[in-house]
Write a protein that holds these residues in place. Sequence first.
Motif, PDB file in Angstrom:
ATOM      1  N   ARG A 169      -3.982  -4.740 -67.538  1.00 41.00           N
ATOM      2  CA  ARG A 169      -4.285  -4.910 -66.199  1.00 41.00           C
ATOM      3  C   ARG A 169      -3.743  -3.815 -65.355  1.00 41.00           C
ATOM      4  NH1 ARG A 169      -1.990 -10.914 -64.712  1.00 41.00           N
ATOM      5  NH2 ARG A 169      -2.925 -10.262 -62.724  1.00 41.00           N
ATOM      6  N   ARG A 170      -2.890  -3.292 -65.803  1.00 39.26           N
ATOM      7  CA  ARG A 170      -2.577  -2.106 -64.711  1.00 39.26           C
ATOM      8  C   ARG A 170      -3.428  -0.852 -64.885  1.00 39.26           C
ATOM      9  NH1 ARG A 170       2.941  -3.532 -66.767  1.00 39.26           N
ATOM     10  NH2 ARG A 170       2.767  -1.521 -68.340  1.00 39.26           N
ATOM     11  N   SER A 171      -4.078  -0.782 -65.928  1.00 38.17           N
ATOM     12  CA  SER A 171      -5.227   0.430 -66.310  1.00 38.17           C
ATOM     13  C   SER A 171      -6.821  -0.133 -66.447  1.00 38.17           C
ATOM     14  CB  SER A 171      -4.787   1.432 -67.264  1.00 38.17           C
ATOM     15  OG  SER A 171      -4.591   0.774 -68.430  1.00 38.17           O
ATOM     16  N   LEU A 172      -7.235  -0.715 -65.584  1.00 37.47           N
ATOM     17  CA  LEU A 172      -8.544  -1.642 -66.018  1.00 37.47           C
ATOM     18  C   LEU A 172      -9.679  -0.452 -66.166  1.00 37.47           C
ATOM     19  CD1 LEU A 172      -8.583  -4.553 -63.390  1.00 37.47           C
ATOM     20  CD2 LEU A 172      -8.331  -4.493 -65.801  1.00 37.47           C
ATOM     21  N   ASP A 173      -9.392   0.662 -65.789  1.00 36.63           N
ATOM     22  CA  ASP A 173     -10.402   1.762 -65.984  1.00 36.63           C
ATOM     23  C   ASP A 173     -10.658   2.145 -67.413  1.00 36.63           C
ATOM     24  OD1 ASP A 173     -11.146   1.527 -63.168  1.00 36.63           O
ATOM     25  OD2 ASP A 173      -9.488   3.184 -62.684  1.00 36.63           O
ATOM     26  N   THR A 174      -9.645   2.074 -68.017  1.00 34.46           N
ATOM     27  CA  THR A 174      -9.514   2.567 -69.655  1.00 34.46           C
ATOM     28  C   THR A 174      -9.247   1.259 -70.391  1.00 34.46           C
ATOM     29  OG1 THR A 174      -8.388   4.448 -68.889  1.00 34.46           O
ATOM     30  CG2 THR A 174      -8.429   4.015 -71.423  1.00 34.46           C
ATOM     31  N   LEU A 175     -10.407   0.715 -70.852  1.00 37.26           N
ATOM     32  CA  LEU A 175     -10.315  -0.767 -71.636  1.00 37.26           C
ATOM     33  C   LEU A 175     -10.065  -0.225 -73.106  1.00 37.26           C
ATOM     34  CD1 LEU A 175     -13.618  -2.372 -70.192  1.00 37.26           C
ATOM     35  CD2 LEU A 175     -11.102  -2.437 -69.525  1.00 37.26           C
ATOM     36  N   LYS A 176      -9.116  -0.944 -73.681  1.00 40.75           N
ATOM     37  CA  LYS A 176      -8.841  -0.950 -75.092  1.00 40.75           C
ATOM     38  C   LYS A 176      -9.234  -2.361 -75.893  1.00 40.75           C
ATOM     39  CE  LYS A 176      -4.854   2.189 -74.052  1.00 40.75           C
ATOM     40  NZ  LYS A 176      -3.223   2.323 -74.334  1.00 40.75           N
ATOM     41  N   ASP A 177      -9.581  -2.159 -77.081  1.00 37.02           N
ATOM     42  CA  ASP A 177      -9.861  -3.278 -77.732  1.00 37.02           C
ATOM     43  C   ASP A 177      -8.617  -4.097 -78.753  1.00 37.02           C
ATOM     44  OD1 ASP A 177     -12.601  -2.940 -77.011  1.00 37.02           O
ATOM     45  OD2 ASP A 177     -12.975  -1.725 -78.967  1.00 37.02           O
ATOM     46  N   ASP A 178      -7.495  -3.630 -78.352  1.00 38.05           N
ATOM     47  CA  ASP A 178      -6.147  -4.244 -78.817  1.00 38.05           C
ATOM     48  C   ASP A 178      -5.644  -5.466 -78.156  1.00 38.05           C
ATOM     49  OD1 ASP A 178      -5.326  -3.057 -76.665  1.00 38.05           O
ATOM     50  OD2 ASP A 178      -3.540  -2.017 -77.810  1.00 38.05           O
ATOM     51  N   ASN A 179      -6.532  -6.070 -77.151  1.00 40.98           N
ATOM     52  CA  ASN A 179      -6.142  -7.104 -76.446  1.00 40.98           C
ATOM     53  C   ASN A 179      -7.301  -7.945 -75.958  1.00 40.98           C
ATOM     54  OD1 ASN A 179      -6.625  -6.117 -73.325  1.00 40.98           O
ATOM     55  ND2 ASN A 179      -6.110  -4.667 -74.279  1.00 40.98           N
ATOM     56  N   PRO A 180      -7.328  -9.043 -75.911  1.00 40.73           N
ATOM     57  CA  PRO A 180      -8.573 -10.045 -75.464  1.00 40.73           C
ATOM     58  C   PRO A 180      -8.925  -9.415 -74.185  1.00 40.73           C
ATOM     59  CG  PRO A 180      -6.322 -11.313 -75.051  1.00 40.73           C
ATOM     60  CD  PRO A 180      -5.830  -9.970 -75.861  1.00 40.73           C
ATOM     61  N   LEU A 181      -8.352  -9.163 -73.076  1.00 44.14           N
ATOM     62  CA  LEU A 181      -8.709  -8.926 -71.870  1.00 44.14           C
ATOM     63  C   LEU A 181      -9.674  -7.537 -71.775  1.00 44.14           C
ATOM     64  CD1 LEU A 181      -9.092  -9.335 -68.685  1.00 44.14           C
ATOM     65  CD2 LEU A 181      -6.697  -7.842 -68.552  1.00 44.14           C
ATOM     66  N   GLY A 182      -9.293  -6.705 -72.701  1.00 47.86           N
ATOM     67  CA  GLY A 182      -9.825  -5.273 -72.921  1.00 47.86           C
ATOM     68  C   GLY A 182     -11.322  -5.747 -73.664  1.00 47.86           C
ATOM     69  N   ARG A 183     -11.133  -6.460 -74.394  1.00 49.11           N
ATOM     70  CA  ARG A 183     -12.450  -6.836 -75.322  1.00 49.11           C
ATOM     71  C   ARG A 183     -13.326  -7.588 -74.347  1.00 49.11           C
ATOM     72  NH1 ARG A 183      -8.609  -7.522 -79.617  1.00 49.11           N
ATOM     73  NH2 ARG A 183      -8.571  -9.924 -79.205  1.00 49.11           N
ATOM     74  N   VAL A 184     -12.830  -8.523 -73.525  1.00 47.17           N
ATOM     75  CA  VAL A 184     -13.837  -9.279 -72.779  1.00 47.17           C
ATOM     76  C   VAL A 184     -14.623  -8.530 -71.765  1.00 47.17           C
ATOM     77  CG1 VAL A 184     -14.027 -11.177 -70.992  1.00 47.17           C
ATOM     78  CG2 VAL A 184     -12.748 -11.522 -73.006  1.00 47.17           C
ATOM     79  N   LEU A 185     -13.567  -7.573 -71.068  1.00 48.60           N
ATOM     80  CA  LEU A 185     -14.177  -6.603 -70.108  1.00 48.60           C
ATOM     81  C   LEU A 185     -15.306  -5.563 -70.547  1.00 48.60           C
ATOM     82  CD1 LEU A 185     -11.236  -6.126 -67.726  1.00 48.60           C
ATOM     83  CD2 LEU A 185     -13.058  -7.657 -67.636  1.00 48.60           C
ATOM     84  N   HIS A 186     -14.825  -5.246 -72.026  1.00 53.39           N
ATOM     85  CA  HIS A 186     -15.696  -4.138 -72.570  1.00 53.39           C
ATOM     86  C   HIS A 186     -17.049  -4.740 -72.765  1.00 53.39           C
ATOM     87  CE1 HIS A 186     -17.438  -1.488 -75.889  1.00 53.39           C
ATOM     88  NE2 HIS A 186     -16.326  -0.606 -75.289  1.00 53.39           N
ATOM     89  N   ARG A 187     -17.201  -6.106 -73.281  1.00 52.14           N
ATOM     90  CA  ARG A 187     -18.541  -6.792 -73.624  1.00 52.14           C
ATOM     91  C   ARG A 187     -19.241  -6.946 -72.320  1.00 52.14           C
ATOM     92  NH1 ARG A 187     -18.044 -11.932 -77.447  1.00 52.14           N
ATOM     93  NH2 ARG A 187     -20.357 -11.944 -76.851  1.00 52.14           N
ATOM     94  N   PHE A 188     -18.292  -7.247 -71.106  1.00 48.22           N
ATOM     95  CA  PHE A 188     -19.061  -7.375 -69.855  1.00 48.22           C
ATOM     96  C   PHE A 188     -19.760  -5.932 -69.509  1.00 48.22           C
ATOM     97  CE2 PHE A 188     -19.127  -6.930 -65.168  1.00 48.22           C
ATOM     98  CZ  PHE A 188     -19.880  -8.109 -65.053  1.00 48.22           C
ATOM     99  N   GLN A 189     -19.111  -4.854 -69.812  1.00 40.77           N
ATOM    100  CA  GLN A 189     -19.759  -3.654 -69.389  1.00 40.77           C
ATOM    101  C   GLN A 189     -21.206  -3.293 -70.320  1.00 40.77           C
ATOM    102  OE1 GLN A 189     -16.805  -0.665 -70.041  1.00 40.77           O
ATOM    103  NE2 GLN A 189     -15.735  -1.051 -68.061  1.00 40.77           N
ATOM    104  N   ASP A 190     -21.091  -3.874 -71.558  1.00 40.07           N
ATOM    105  CA  ASP A 190     -22.193  -3.577 -72.429  1.00 40.07           C
ATOM    106  C   ASP A 190     -23.377  -4.592 -72.042  1.00 40.07           C
ATOM    107  OD1 ASP A 190     -20.686  -1.714 -73.603  1.00 40.07           O
ATOM    108  OD2 ASP A 190     -20.174  -3.033 -75.224  1.00 40.07           O
ATOM    109  N   MET A 191     -23.134  -5.501 -71.251  1.00 40.09           N
ATOM    110  CA  MET A 191     -24.362  -6.368 -70.997  1.00 40.09           C
ATOM    111  C   MET A 191     -25.475  -5.835 -70.112  1.00 40.09           C
ATOM    112  SD  MET A 191     -22.021  -9.900 -70.287  1.00 40.09           S
ATOM    113  CE  MET A 191     -20.904 -10.681 -71.146  1.00 40.09           C
ATOM    114  N   ASP A 192     -26.560  -6.450 -70.009  1.00 40.23           N
ATOM    115  CA  ASP A 192     -27.452  -5.840 -69.045  1.00 40.23           C
ATOM    116  C   ASP A 192     -27.209  -6.589 -67.731  1.00 40.23           C
ATOM    117  OD1 ASP A 192     -29.812  -5.142 -67.883  1.00 40.23           O
ATOM    118  OD2 ASP A 192     -31.301  -6.532 -69.016  1.00 40.23           O
ATOM    119  N   LYS A 193     -27.015  -5.628 -66.733  1.00 40.97           N
ATOM    120  CA  LYS A 193     -26.648  -6.192 -65.455  1.00 40.97           C
ATOM    121  C   LYS A 193     -27.744  -6.502 -64.614  1.00 40.97           C
ATOM    122  CE  LYS A 193     -22.626  -4.717 -66.056  1.00 40.97           C
ATOM    123  NZ  LYS A 193     -22.435  -4.043 -67.450  1.00 40.97           N
ATOM    124  N   HIS A 194     -28.987  -6.373 -65.144  1.00 42.24           N
ATOM    125  CA  HIS A 194     -30.273  -6.804 -64.223  1.00 42.24           C
ATOM    126  C   HIS A 194     -30.411  -8.557 -64.340  1.00 42.24           C
ATOM    127  CE1 HIS A 194     -30.789  -2.498 -64.903  1.00 42.24           C
ATOM    128  NE2 HIS A 194     -31.411  -2.659 -63.492  1.00 42.24           N
TER     129      HIS A 194
END
Length: 452
Positions: free
Chosen positions: A299-324
């Motif tokens: 939460r202190r570094s949302l710009d650098t997402l990591k896959d070792d925690n559930p929040l990083g994995r959820v936000l990483h999947r959101f970035q890979d989604m189709d934004k349209h």
Amino acid sequence: MNVFSFTPRPRWMAVALASCLLSTPLLAQNSDVGSLSEARQAAEARDQARLEELLDDRQALEAALDQARAANAEAEERQEALQAMQEEQAQLAAELASRQGEQGEELTGLLATLKRHGDEVRNELGEQSWLTLQDEGLPRLGNVDVLERAQLERVVDALATLTARTGRAERLRLPVADAQGNIEEREVIRLGDFAAFTESSLLRTGAEGNAVSELPRTPAEIRATLGDYFNGESRQFAIDPSQGSVLAALAQQPSLWERFQQGGYVGYVVVVLGVIGLLVALAQYLYLWVVSARVKRQRRSLDTLKDDNPLGRVLHRFQDMDKHQTPEALEARLDEAVLAELPRIERGQPMVKLLAAIAPLLGLLGTVTGMIVTFQAITVFGTGDPQLMAGGISQALVTTVLGLVTAVPLLFAQTALASRSRYLTQVIEGEASATLADHLEAQSNARAGAAI
């Protein structure tokens, strides 16, 4: 020099004297004697032959006479000794009767009182008294008819000795039997008539007054003071005023392990399930603690997402989604990503909750089983001996206690896990919703700027 003279006597007198000295003839039953008459004639012939030998041998006759005179003198001496003894016994009886008459009713009553009170004191002390451990205690007056001064002094001295021992601590050397039955002479401290102990254990007397053995179990509260008192480092000691009743009750009090064993197989199952539930809860709580620390760093570094925690994995999947896609579709995809993380966050909670619910039921099962055993004992043996029912009642109560003791910590563990997982879920959902809102707001601003 003594000269032996022999005066001739008529032959018939010598024959009569020799006949008196002869022993009773033995009737030999020979095979040649066919009748009683022949046997009698043979015996008379033998006697006649021996008589003739004695008449012919003057020395043998005189020896037989001397032997008879010696036997007669010995018999007379024995008779005189018996008469003297009889006179002595009669004199002693007369003396005792005279002394008994002289002592009067007061001394007679004193003797009866001493006998009665002596028996009462011995019965009160009993055979297991510490005061009479090395001697017989009070002298017995049961066979005494005339009270003498020495007897009265012995009774008074014995009472004084017993009274002094009641308030005195003494060190003794006694053979002591340990819990395994090994007898060894050891140093013992005796505290009056209250207790006796070694350096590490209390003692008890057996059926015989001199048999001393260790108690099967010395209470821990008393064991702590034995060594200090024995070595002279402390003057404090616990005394049982009930003469051992309280100590016996404390010795029979089961330890924690013995109480656990009273639960039987049901108690073992309850405890094993409780241990399994606590281990699962502890492992899951450590996992959630580690995940919480990683989520806090993420939460202190949302710009650098990591896959070792559930929040990083959820936000990483959101970035890979189709934004349209439409906002509803993006929200549904984001909820799907959050739900995919929930199984690992809530892992172990259903099992802990199930064990917390099963433990009291198993305790109730043990209670019912124990009561069945109790009723069976009552059916067979009746209600005369409560110890026969104690086993079933103990099992019934112990299993109930084990079930409750197991369920309570499991409920606390399940509550702690639920609160920790709920906190993580809310953090993840909040950050995901904030990220989706920021994306939709940025997209809306971009459209508004393009329209201008």
